[in-house]
Design a protein around this motif. Structure first.
Motif, PDB file in Angstrom:
ATOM      1  N   ARG A 239      17.091  92.884 -82.679  1.00  0.00           N
ATOM      2  CA  ARG A 239      17.920  93.098 -81.493  1.00  0.00           C
ATOM      3  C   ARG A 239      17.122  92.883 -80.213  1.00  0.00           C
ATOM      4  O   ARG A 239      15.893  92.973 -80.205  1.00  0.00           O
ATOM      5  N   GLN A 240      17.870  92.601 -79.140  1.00  0.00           N
ATOM      6  CA  GLN A 240      17.245  92.488 -77.829  1.00  0.00           C
ATOM      7  C   GLN A 240      17.063  93.882 -77.230  1.00  0.00           C
ATOM      8  O   GLN A 240      17.940  94.744 -77.351  1.00  0.00           O
ATOM      9  N   ARG A 241      15.931  94.098 -76.593  1.00  0.00           N
ATOM     10  CA  ARG A 241      15.573  95.442 -76.101  1.00  0.00           C
ATOM     11  C   ARG A 241      16.569  95.949 -75.058  1.00  0.00           C
ATOM     12  O   ARG A 241      16.999  97.104 -75.127  1.00  0.00           O
ATOM     13  N   LYS A 242      16.926  95.124 -74.091  1.00  0.00           N
ATOM     14  CA  LYS A 242      17.809  95.575 -73.016  1.00  0.00           C
ATOM     15  C   LYS A 242      19.286  95.353 -73.320  1.00  0.00           C
ATOM     16  O   LYS A 242      20.150  95.868 -72.617  1.00  0.00           O
ATOM     17  N   VAL A 270       7.674  75.383 -77.762  1.00  0.00           N
ATOM     18  CA  VAL A 270       8.152  76.413 -78.691  1.00  0.00           C
ATOM     19  C   VAL A 270       7.331  77.693 -78.523  1.00  0.00           C
ATOM     20  O   VAL A 270       7.886  78.806 -78.490  1.00  0.00           O
ATOM     21  N   GLU A 271       6.018  77.574 -78.418  1.00  0.00           N
ATOM     22  CA  GLU A 271       5.183  78.771 -78.231  1.00  0.00           C
ATOM     23  C   GLU A 271       5.586  79.517 -76.964  1.00  0.00           C
ATOM     24  O   GLU A 271       5.669  80.751 -76.966  1.00  0.00           O
ATOM     25  N   ALA A 272       5.862  78.803 -75.894  1.00  0.00           N
ATOM     26  CA  ALA A 272       6.267  79.449 -74.643  1.00  0.00           C
ATOM     27  C   ALA A 272       7.599  80.171 -74.814  1.00  0.00           C
ATOM     28  O   ALA A 272       7.780  81.312 -74.325  1.00  0.00           O
ATOM     29  N   GLU A 273       8.536  79.554 -75.532  1.00  0.00           N
ATOM     30  CA  GLU A 273       9.844  80.183 -75.730  1.00  0.00           C
ATOM     31  C   GLU A 273       9.749  81.388 -76.655  1.00  0.00           C
ATOM     32  O   GLU A 273      10.462  82.389 -76.469  1.00  0.00           O
ATOM     33  N   LEU A 274       8.858  81.326 -77.647  1.00  0.00           N
ATOM     34  CA  LEU A 274       8.659  82.489 -78.520  1.00  0.00           C
ATOM     35  C   LEU A 274       8.032  83.656 -77.753  1.00  0.00           C
ATOM     36  O   LEU A 274       8.358  84.823 -78.008  1.00  0.00           O
ATOM     37  N   LYS A 275       7.164  83.353 -76.812  1.00  0.00           N
ATOM     38  CA  LYS A 275       6.581  84.418 -75.977  1.00  0.00           C
ATOM     39  C   LYS A 275       7.660  85.094 -75.142  1.00  0.00           C
ATOM     40  O   LYS A 275       7.625  86.312 -74.924  1.00  0.00           O
ATOM     41  N   HIS A 276       8.641  84.314 -74.698  1.00  0.00           N
ATOM     42  CA  HIS A 276       9.772  84.904 -73.977  1.00  0.00           C
ATOM     43  C   HIS A 276      10.583  85.811 -74.904  1.00  0.00           C
ATOM     44  O   HIS A 276      10.979  86.921 -74.512  1.00  0.00           O
ATOM     45  N   LEU A 277      10.810  85.343 -76.151  1.00  0.00           N
ATOM     46  CA  LEU A 277      11.536  86.177 -77.111  1.00  0.00           C
ATOM     47  C   LEU A 277      10.784  87.470 -77.393  1.00  0.00           C
ATOM     48  O   LEU A 277      11.384  88.549 -77.512  1.00  0.00           O
ATOM     49  N   ARG A 278       9.470  87.370 -77.498  1.00  0.00           N
ATOM     50  CA  ARG A 278       8.649  88.576 -77.721  1.00  0.00           C
ATOM     51  C   ARG A 278       8.853  89.576 -76.582  1.00  0.00           C
ATOM     52  O   ARG A 278       8.929  90.792 -76.813  1.00  0.00           O
ATOM     53  N   ALA A 279       8.964  89.080 -75.356  1.00  0.00           N
ATOM     54  CA  ALA A 279       9.099  89.957 -74.196  1.00  0.00           C
ATOM     55  C   ALA A 279      10.437  90.691 -74.167  1.00  0.00           C
ATOM     56  O   ALA A 279      10.528  91.800 -73.628  1.00  0.00           O
ATOM     57  N   ILE A 280      11.471  90.104 -74.769  1.00  0.00           N
ATOM     58  CA  ILE A 280      12.792  90.740 -74.709  1.00  0.00           C
ATOM     59  C   ILE A 280      13.180  91.403 -76.028  1.00  0.00           C
ATOM     60  O   ILE A 280      14.257  92.003 -76.137  1.00  0.00           O
ATOM     61  N   ALA A 281      12.314  91.307 -77.047  1.00  0.00           N
ATOM     62  CA  ALA A 281      12.651  91.822 -78.383  1.00  0.00           C
ATOM     63  C   ALA A 281      12.494  93.326 -78.478  1.00  0.00           C
ATOM     64  O   ALA A 281      11.566  93.914 -77.900  1.00  0.00           O
ATOM     65  N   GLU A 282      13.391  93.953 -79.222  1.00  0.00           N
ATOM     66  CA  GLU A 282      13.285  95.389 -79.483  1.00  0.00           C
ATOM     67  C   GLU A 282      12.072  95.687 -80.368  1.00  0.00           C
ATOM     68  O   GLU A 282      11.469  96.758 -80.266  1.00  0.00           O
ATOM     69  N   GLU A 283      11.715  94.734 -81.246  1.00  0.00           N
ATOM     70  CA  GLU A 283      10.539  94.868 -82.101  1.00  0.00           C
ATOM     71  C   GLU A 283       9.629  93.660 -81.868  1.00  0.00           C
ATOM     72  O   GLU A 283       9.579  92.731 -82.674  1.00  0.00           O
ATOM     73  N   GLU A 285       6.564  93.111 -82.226  1.00  0.00           N
ATOM     74  CA  GLU A 285       5.511  92.821 -83.206  1.00  0.00           C
ATOM     75  C   GLU A 285       5.974  91.806 -84.255  1.00  0.00           C
ATOM     76  O   GLU A 285       5.163  91.068 -84.811  1.00  0.00           O
ATOM     77  N   ARG A 286       7.276  91.747 -84.492  1.00  0.00           N
ATOM     78  CA  ARG A 286       7.792  90.763 -85.447  1.00  0.00           C
ATOM     79  C   ARG A 286       7.692  89.346 -84.871  1.00  0.00           C
ATOM     80  O   ARG A 286       7.318  88.402 -85.577  1.00  0.00           O
ATOM     81  N   ILE A 287       8.025  89.214 -83.605  1.00  0.00           N
ATOM     82  CA  ILE A 287       7.893  87.908 -82.954  1.00  0.00           C
ATOM     83  C   ILE A 287       6.421  87.528 -82.822  1.00  0.00           C
ATOM     84  O   ILE A 287       6.060  86.342 -82.900  1.00  0.00           O
ATOM     85  N   GLU A 288       5.557  88.512 -82.664  1.00  0.00           N
ATOM     86  CA  GLU A 288       4.122  88.239 -82.610  1.00  0.00           C
ATOM     87  C   GLU A 288       3.661  87.584 -83.919  1.00  0.00           C
ATOM     88  O   GLU A 288       2.825  86.677 -83.913  1.00  0.00           O
ATOM     89  N   ARG A 289       4.218  88.017 -85.042  1.00  0.00           N
ATOM     90  CA  ARG A 289       3.912  87.380 -86.323  1.00  0.00           C
ATOM     91  C   ARG A 289       4.344  85.917 -86.317  1.00  0.00           C
ATOM     92  O   ARG A 289       3.626  85.031 -86.787  1.00  0.00           O
ATOM     93  N   PHE A 290       5.544  85.670 -85.789  1.00  0.00           N
ATOM     94  CA  PHE A 290       6.048  84.299 -85.716  1.00  0.00           C
ATOM     95  C   PHE A 290       5.115  83.449 -84.851  1.00  0.00           C
ATOM     96  O   PHE A 290       4.756  82.320 -85.220  1.00  0.00           O
ATOM     97  N   LEU A 291       4.713  83.988 -83.719  1.00  0.00           N
ATOM     98  CA  LEU A 291       3.804  83.270 -82.831  1.00  0.00           C
ATOM     99  C   LEU A 291       2.504  82.907 -83.538  1.00  0.00           C
ATOM    100  O   LEU A 291       1.971  81.803 -83.381  1.00  0.00           O
ATOM    101  N   ARG A 292       2.011  83.828 -84.347  1.00  0.00           N
ATOM    102  CA  ARG A 292       0.771  83.567 -85.070  1.00  0.00           C
ATOM    103  C   ARG A 292       0.951  82.425 -86.066  1.00  0.00           C
ATOM    104  O   ARG A 292       0.083  81.549 -86.195  1.00  0.00           O
ATOM    105  N   VAL A 293       2.092  82.421 -86.754  1.00  0.00           N
ATOM    106  CA  VAL A 293       2.371  81.348 -87.706  1.00  0.00           C
ATOM    107  C   VAL A 293       2.404  79.994 -87.003  1.00  0.00           C
ATOM    108  O   VAL A 293       1.829  79.003 -87.477  1.00  0.00           O
ATOM    109  N   VAL A 294       3.067  79.933 -85.852  1.00  0.00           N
ATOM    110  CA  VAL A 294       3.161  78.677 -85.108  1.00  0.00           C
ATOM    111  C   VAL A 294       1.798  78.273 -84.572  1.00  0.00           C
ATOM    112  O   VAL A 294       1.383  77.113 -84.695  1.00  0.00           O
TER     113      VAL A 294
END
Length: 422
Positions: A239-242, A270-283, A285-294
């Protein structure tokens, strides 16, 4: 005269053969194996491109470069006209397809001891479901790739018909056989009248009673398992945090779950857009895993571990999707029961396609004498059951999972090109 050759360029695995002294011979395409994973690895700086199992090993062992798998899936899609970075430069996908087909051609020529210009290429019943024009374009694209690699005389044969020719080699009486070829990208079926006498004929049109296909294969099973159990650990359905009523946009998770789309994630955008998703994500740390994979170009390792678990579930009640080497401590338990529930819709499509094929042949279900199973995905019990659901009295014959189609295409090449010479 150039030897006749048959090539099964598969989504997951490929095989080839040539005709020698009138007899079909399978090529040892990788070591002593008559099948090779359809994989290509381009080192970061372009030297030492490798194929098959060696390509996968190079990637898994951490060599810097790009792995491509399931590249046949690009045929008939808009991606075929795009480029990607491979070997340190932008490369057309047609060239990537061609490099693999060229490797198969070179290996076949080395074992045949002669240049090869004549080939029967396998093709699914439908490259693209429900779109005849896209299907025609896909075949044309494959023909153009083959011509660019030096093939001058090119014929096509449906993969389940090729498998029927392989099955017929061991038949003594006359039978009505349902051929089920469940590969990495498609499930293809044919109903063929087979016999020892009929296999001598070059023209078999009257013996092909029906054929059908659906775009469901092993990579789809990987995809469904990944979406269900793996992608949530990387942010899928987070979910999105806000705005907690909304999930994060899900496109990137689907791409990570699809073999042929993974390479498109490896960009700065893609890395830049995933960082944006990380900033708005409720969790986050999950997006951080995705970023690491990419960032570490580890997407195919995630897909590979998912595929390994799927294969284990063919004969085990449970399996582990072990991603600890990618994300510390991440191991996901799965089960055959959960997997079968996850792929229920895909199995239903396969069963419906078999039923349609039998109806199109004008036969009752009990008229099928034998079901010949080939293709790696027939190892999945739920898929095998789907193939057999509408054939109550048929005997079950299991062929070479990865080389039956290649053998049948080779047999067909001998018939087709002998006829053309005559």
């Amino acid at each position: 005269m150039s030897p006749a050759c048959g090539i099964d360029f598969g989504t997951s695995n490929s095989s080839a053969g040539f005709v020698q002294a009138g007899e079909p011979v399978l090529v040892k395409v990788e070591g002593d194996s008559t099948s090779i994973p359809s994989a290509i690895f381009y080192p970061a700086f372009g030297e030492g491109v490798c194929f098959g199992g060696r390509a996968i090993d190079s990637y898994v062992e951490g060599e810097n470069g790009r792995l491509f798998r399931a590249i046949k899936s690009i045929l008939g899609s808009s991606l075929i006209n795009e480029t990607t970075v491979a070997g340190g430069k932008r490369t057309k996908f047609t060239a990537i397809l061609g490099s693999f087909l060229g490797h198969i051609k070179k290996t076949t020529e080395e074992q045949a001891g002669a240049p090869i210009e004549q080939v029967v290429l396998g093709r699914p019943v439908f490259f693209v479901d429900g779109d005849a024009e896209a299907d025609r374009i896909a075949q044309d694209q494959l023909m153009q790739v083959a011509r660019a690699e030096g093939f001058k005389h090119i014929e096509f044969q449906y993969e389940p018909i090729a498998a029927a020719l392989d099955y017929e080699h061991g038949v003594k009486g006359e039978e009505i056989a349902l051929i089920a070829d469940i590969g990495g990208g498609t499930s293809d079926f044919s109903i063929v009248r087979v016999s020892a006498e009929r296999r001598k004929l070059a023209d078999r049109k009257q013996d092909i009673l029906a054929y059908a296909g659906v775009h469901v294969g092993g990579t789809d099973l990987d995809y469904k398992l990944s979406l269900k159990q793996v992608m949530p650990h990387f942010g899928y359905q987070t979910r999105q945090r806000k705005r907690p009523e909304l999930d994060l946009p899900n496109g990137y998770f689907h791409e990570l779950a699809l073999w042929h789309r993974i390479a498109f994630l490896y960009t700065q955008k893609v890395e830049a857009e995933l960082k944006h998703l990380r900033a708005i994500a409720e969790e986050p740390e999950r997006i951080e895993r995705f970023l690491r994979v990419v960032h570490e170009r580890a997407g195919h390792r995630v897909a590979g571990e998912t595929e390994k678990a799927k294969i284990l579930l063919s004969d085990k009640a449970g399996a582990t999707i072990d991603l600890a080497s990618i994300v510390e401590g991440l191991s996901i338990e799965t089960s055959q029961a959960l997997f079968e529930e996850t792929i229920r819709a895909e199995c239903a499509k396969i069963a419906a396609c078999v039923e349609d094929c039998i109806k199109n042949a004008g036969l009752r279900a009990d008229a099928i004498d034998a079901v010949f199973l080939t293709g790696g995905s027939t190892s999945t019990p739920a898929v095998e059951r789907a193939c057999l659901l509408h054939t109550p009295r048929a005997k079950i014959v299991r062929g070479n999972k990865f080389a039956s189609v290649g053998m049948g295409l080779t047999i067909d090449s001998g018939l087709k090109f002998a006829q053309s010479r005559g």
